[in-house]
Design a protein around this motif. Sequence first.
Motif, PDB file in Angstrom:
ATOM      1  N   VAL A   1       0.841  -1.203   0.000  1.00  0.00           N
ATOM      2  CA  VAL A   1       0.000   0.000   0.000  1.00  0.00           C
ATOM      3  C   VAL A   1       0.873   1.248   0.000  1.00  0.00           C
ATOM      4  CG1 VAL A   1      -1.684   1.308   1.352  1.00  0.00           C
ATOM      5  CG2 VAL A   1      -1.906  -1.156   1.179  1.00  0.00           C
ATOM      6  N   GLN A   2       0.400   2.281  -0.699  1.00  0.00           N
ATOM      7  CA  GLN A   2       0.982   3.616  -0.640  1.00  0.00           C
ATOM      8  C   GLN A   2      -0.177   4.616  -0.504  1.00  0.00           C
ATOM      9  OE1 GLN A   2       4.181   4.616  -0.699  1.00  0.00           O
ATOM     10  NE2 GLN A   2       5.221   2.708  -1.257  1.00  0.00           N
ATOM     11  N   GLU A   3       0.123   5.782   0.038  1.00  0.00           N
ATOM     12  CA  GLU A   3      -0.891   6.827   0.163  1.00  0.00           C
ATOM     13  C   GLU A   3      -0.326   8.121  -0.402  1.00  0.00           C
ATOM     14  OE1 GLU A   3      -4.203   8.283   3.443  1.00  0.00           O
ATOM     15  OE2 GLU A   3      -2.379   7.287   4.130  1.00  0.00           O
ATOM     16  N   SER A   4      -1.042   8.709  -1.369  1.00  0.00           N
ATOM     17  CA  SER A   4      -0.538   9.920  -2.009  1.00  0.00           C
ATOM     18  C   SER A   4      -1.652  10.574  -2.810  1.00  0.00           C
ATOM     19  CB  SER A   4       0.627   9.573  -2.948  1.00  0.00           C
ATOM     20  OG  SER A   4       1.128  10.721  -3.607  1.00  0.00           O
ATOM     21  N   GLY A   5      -1.662  11.908  -2.830  1.00  0.00           N
ATOM     22  CA  GLY A   5      -2.582  12.656  -3.674  1.00  0.00           C
ATOM     23  C   GLY A   5      -4.043  12.443  -3.367  1.00  0.00           C
ATOM     24  N   GLY A   6      -4.374  12.148  -2.106  1.00  0.00           N
ATOM     25  CA  GLY A   6      -5.766  11.946  -1.725  1.00  0.00           C
ATOM     26  C   GLY A   6      -6.273  10.534  -1.930  1.00  0.00           C
ATOM     27  N   PHE A   7      -5.377   9.599  -2.306  1.00  0.00           N
ATOM     28  CA  PHE A   7      -5.770   8.217  -2.576  1.00  0.00           C
ATOM     29  C   PHE A   7      -4.935   7.236  -1.776  1.00  0.00           C
ATOM     30  CE2 PHE A   7      -7.403  10.301  -6.348  1.00  0.00           C
ATOM     31  CZ  PHE A   7      -8.555   9.594  -6.654  1.00  0.00           C
ATOM     32  N   VAL A   8      -5.529   6.082  -1.534  1.00  0.00           N
ATOM     33  CA  VAL A   8      -4.811   4.898  -1.085  1.00  0.00           C
ATOM     34  C   VAL A   8      -4.586   4.037  -2.323  1.00  0.00           C
ATOM     35  CG1 VAL A   8      -4.904   2.812   0.323  1.00  0.00           C
ATOM     36  CG2 VAL A   8      -5.811   4.979   1.221  1.00  0.00           C
ATOM     37  N   TRP A   9      -3.332   3.673  -2.582  1.00  0.00           N
ATOM     38  CA  TRP A   9      -2.952   2.909  -3.770  1.00  0.00           C
ATOM     39  C   TRP A   9      -2.544   1.501  -3.356  1.00  0.00           C
ATOM     40  CZ3 TRP A   9      -3.134   5.680  -8.435  1.00  0.00           C
ATOM     41  CH2 TRP A   9      -3.252   7.075  -8.306  1.00  0.00           C
ATOM     42  N   VAL A  10      -2.886   0.530  -4.178  1.00  0.00           N
ATOM     43  CA  VAL A  10      -2.597  -0.857  -3.858  1.00  0.00           C
ATOM     44  C   VAL A  10      -1.860  -1.513  -5.025  1.00  0.00           C
ATOM     45  CG1 VAL A  10      -4.852  -1.679  -4.715  1.00  0.00           C
ATOM     46  CG2 VAL A  10      -3.596  -3.042  -3.025  1.00  0.00           C
ATOM     47  N   TRP A  11      -0.945  -2.409  -4.670  1.00  0.00           N
ATOM     48  CA  TRP A  11      -0.205  -3.198  -5.665  1.00  0.00           C
ATOM     49  C   TRP A  11      -0.777  -4.611  -5.663  1.00  0.00           C
ATOM     50  CZ3 TRP A  11       2.973  -2.738  -9.651  1.00  0.00           C
ATOM     51  CH2 TRP A  11       3.656  -3.867 -10.093  1.00  0.00           C
ATOM     52  N   MET A  12      -1.324  -5.054  -6.819  1.00  0.00           N
ATOM     53  CA  MET A  12      -1.935  -6.372  -6.914  1.00  0.00           C
ATOM     54  C   MET A  12      -1.110  -7.344  -7.748  1.00  0.00           C
ATOM     55  SD  MET A  12      -5.982  -5.410  -7.218  1.00  0.00           S
ATOM     56  CE  MET A  12      -6.475  -7.139  -7.126  1.00  0.00           C
ATOM     57  N   GLY A  13       0.102  -6.943  -8.127  1.00  0.00           N
ATOM     58  CA  GLY A  13       0.995  -7.837  -8.842  1.00  0.00           C
ATOM     59  C   GLY A  13       1.783  -8.695  -7.887  1.00  0.00           C
ATOM     60  N   ASP A  14       2.965  -9.113  -8.308  1.00  0.00           N
ATOM     61  CA  ASP A  14       3.833  -9.941  -7.475  1.00  0.00           C
ATOM     62  C   ASP A  14       4.123  -9.192  -6.176  1.00  0.00           C
ATOM     63  OD1 ASP A  14       5.811 -11.418  -6.288  1.00  0.00           O
ATOM     64  OD2 ASP A  14       7.149 -11.458  -8.030  1.00  0.00           O
ATOM     65  N   PRO A  15       3.682  -9.715  -5.024  1.00  0.00           N
ATOM     66  CA  PRO A  15       3.884  -8.970  -3.766  1.00  0.00           C
ATOM     67  C   PRO A  15       5.349  -8.831  -3.389  1.00  0.00           C
ATOM     68  CG  PRO A  15       3.026 -11.175  -3.321  1.00  0.00           C
ATOM     69  CD  PRO A  15       2.955 -10.978  -4.809  1.00  0.00           C
ATOM     70  N   ALA A  16       6.189  -9.714  -3.926  1.00  0.00           N
ATOM     71  CA  ALA A  16       7.607  -9.658  -3.597  1.00  0.00           C
ATOM     72  C   ALA A  16       8.362  -8.645  -4.452  1.00  0.00           C
ATOM     73  CB  ALA A  16       8.233 -11.042  -3.771  1.00  0.00           C
ATOM     74  N   ALA A  17       7.721  -8.154  -5.530  1.00  0.00           N
ATOM     75  CA  ALA A  17       8.435  -7.255  -6.438  1.00  0.00           C
ATOM     76  C   ALA A  17       7.521  -6.139  -6.937  1.00  0.00           C
ATOM     77  CB  ALA A  17       9.009  -8.043  -7.607  1.00  0.00           C
ATOM     78  N   PRO A  18       6.992  -5.324  -6.025  1.00  0.00           N
ATOM     79  CA  PRO A  18       6.149  -4.206  -6.489  1.00  0.00           C
ATOM     80  C   PRO A  18       6.967  -3.196  -7.282  1.00  0.00           C
ATOM     81  CG  PRO A  18       6.610  -3.991  -4.148  1.00  0.00           C
ATOM     82  CD  PRO A  18       7.134  -5.327  -4.555  1.00  0.00           C
ATOM     83  N   ALA A  19       6.348  -2.601  -8.282  1.00  0.00           N
ATOM     84  CA  ALA A  19       7.019  -1.551  -9.045  1.00  0.00           C
ATOM     85  C   ALA A  19       7.266  -0.352  -8.144  1.00  0.00           C
ATOM     86  CB  ALA A  19       6.150  -1.156 -10.238  1.00  0.00           C
ATOM     87  N   PRO A  20       8.308   0.422  -8.406  1.00  0.00           N
ATOM     88  CA  PRO A  20       8.502   1.653  -7.623  1.00  0.00           C
ATOM     89  C   PRO A  20       7.258   2.528  -7.716  1.00  0.00           C
ATOM     90  CG  PRO A  20      10.415   1.197  -9.005  1.00  0.00           C
ATOM     91  CD  PRO A  20       9.349   0.235  -9.434  1.00  0.00           C
ATOM     92  N   PHE A  21       6.840   3.062  -6.579  1.00  0.00           N
ATOM     93  CA  PHE A  21       5.646   3.894  -6.577  1.00  0.00           C
ATOM     94  C   PHE A  21       5.982   5.286  -7.096  1.00  0.00           C
ATOM     95  CE2 PHE A  21       2.805   6.969  -4.493  1.00  0.00           C
ATOM     96  CZ  PHE A  21       1.597   6.522  -5.003  1.00  0.00           C
ATOM     97  N   MET A  22       5.207   5.748  -8.075  1.00  0.00           N
ATOM     98  CA  MET A  22       5.371   7.082  -8.640  1.00  0.00           C
ATOM     99  C   MET A  22       4.199   7.940  -8.192  1.00  0.00           C
ATOM    100  SD  MET A  22       5.600   8.186 -12.673  1.00  0.00           S
ATOM    101  CE  MET A  22       6.929   7.022 -12.957  1.00  0.00           C
ATOM    102  N   PRO A  23       4.408   8.944  -7.330  1.00  0.00           N
ATOM    103  CA  PRO A  23       3.282   9.780  -6.890  1.00  0.00           C
ATOM    104  C   PRO A  23       2.554  10.379  -8.083  1.00  0.00           C
ATOM    105  CG  PRO A  23       5.237  10.242  -5.582  1.00  0.00           C
ATOM    106  CD  PRO A  23       5.679   9.367  -6.714  1.00  0.00           C
ATOM    107  N   PRO A  24       1.230  10.484  -8.030  1.00  0.00           N
ATOM    108  CA  PRO A  24       0.481  11.024  -9.170  1.00  0.00           C
ATOM    109  C   PRO A  24       0.824  12.480  -9.405  1.00  0.00           C
ATOM    110  CG  PRO A  24      -0.933  10.848  -7.245  1.00  0.00           C
ATOM    111  CD  PRO A  24       0.348  10.155  -6.893  1.00  0.00           C
ATOM    112  N   VAL A  25       0.634  12.918 -10.637  1.00  0.00           N
ATOM    113  CA  VAL A  25       1.049  14.267 -11.021  1.00  0.00           C
ATOM    114  C   VAL A  25       0.347  15.337 -10.193  1.00  0.00           C
ATOM    115  CG1 VAL A  25      -0.668  14.389 -12.881  1.00  0.00           C
ATOM    116  CG2 VAL A  25       1.387  15.794 -13.018  1.00  0.00           C
TER     117      VAL A  25
END
Length: 419
Positions: free
Chosen positions: A124-148
Amino acid sequence: MTPEQNDLMCRVEGGAPMGRVMRQVWLPACMSEEIAEPDSAPVRVRLLGENMVAFRDTSGRVGILDEQCPHRRASLYYGRNEGCGLRCLYHGWKFDVDGNAVDMSSEPAGAKLRESMRTRAYPVQESGGFVWVWMGDPAAPAPFMPPVWSAAPDERIAIVKMHAACNWAQVLEGAIDSAHSSSLHSTNMPTATDVSGSTATDSQWLRPSADKSPRLQVDRTPYGFRYAAIRTPIRDPGTQDYIRTTLYIAPFTVMIPPTDRYKLIQMLVPIDDENCMFYWIAWHETQGISAQAWRSFCGAVPGEDVDPVTFEKVRNARNNYLQDRAAMKAGDFTGIYGIPAQDMAMWESMGPLADRSEDRLGSSDKAIFEFRKLALSMASAAAEGRVPNLPGFTARDAPSFEQLVPKTVDWRDVGKPAA
């Protein structure tokens, strides 16, 4: 498109290739305000056909867990959010934001099960008024890029959330369809002779063109594509064009042309094969619009226009979107209040998953055609076991824009960020 291609592009549940594409990016799970307070009520989250529950624990940390308790599959949505964990009502098992079982009151103190019990917890990440979730490989989440839009102060970010009872792709195709705004939204976006660009009032966006058949030009980009809708303006039509550019940021985000007061972006997030969540963000670093004013303008105020828990619409297909035929006779083009509800009436009327084999595309549908080609290529790659490259949108990329431009200027050169 063939029915087989349509399914490949649209379906996201289970092991569907497009669902695998979606799992390569961080997905908006809910708005932060839905779980604003520590130990507040959890909220249901359904994405790509999977049911989860989001909560903010006693210390303020956010977690997203599988909705079903691993013990006997009761729903954790009804659980007690207390003491830095979510406790299942059935037998009192409690899980922290990382999925660890921190209490199993129905099991004896020395039970071996206590040592290994956990439930699925999503990154989970939190940014820009949202809670973001990673549903891919839990061992290798992509780097989180804060929304514009997270570059703007929180008070200058306004979010509309609304459930759409149809597949995500037909909603996205509406978001990248510049031509429809000149008809469907003509009451909200009327022509005005005294403006030089999209000028926002409390109730309308005024435009300097009455041209309903824009000429489209599309360019592929690393993040998806960018296109221009070129219209003839009212003033100086011989020397100027009115240009509106839109960005498709794969796989589910669209940056639409701004107004003079705020920038605009939409996320069309798949709930399952036949439902999606529509998010519309208005923001600006120095100007902006309040959340209440934005939701009122869109006809999307929680508790009035949408259910505050499910975000299902008051104006929906069952009541014909409360369409007012008397208002239509009096000059309102659709008789439906709010830009999102007008769109929903069109999107949902296509059916829960539109049959694109019956479409007859025209010259104003170049962006639709480009999206379908790109989406099919991404899904086909995933079906073959190749991970599609989804680099996202960064500050280095040219944003969307709308303005009068001299005919001698190439739209591709307008709006580029400073080197």
